[in-house]
Motif scaffolding. Structure first.
Motif: not given
Length: 61
Positions: A25-31
């Motif tokens: 449910g979370t995203r990395h910095a690059d999306g």
């Protein structure tokens, strides 16, 4: 024409799909989405069950 049963014994818990990716449910910095890779604990990621004759039961003597 009759249908034949598969010759390989497919794991009854994972139904032949031993490894899956679950999104957190979370995203990395690059999306991109953060995912967890989970392996079936019954077949140890093979997707097949061991024949009953090769399964050990009981303790070691």
């Amino acid at each position: 024409m009759p249908q034949h049963a598969p010759t390989a014994r497919i794991c009854r818990d994972c139904d032949g799909f031993p490894t899956v990716a679950i999104t957190t449910g979370t995203r990395h910095a690059d999306g991109t989405r953060a995912t967890l890779r989970v392996t079936c604990s019954t077949c140890k990621g093979t997707g097949h069950t061991a024949p009953a004759a090769l399964t050990r039961t009981g303790g070691v003597r």
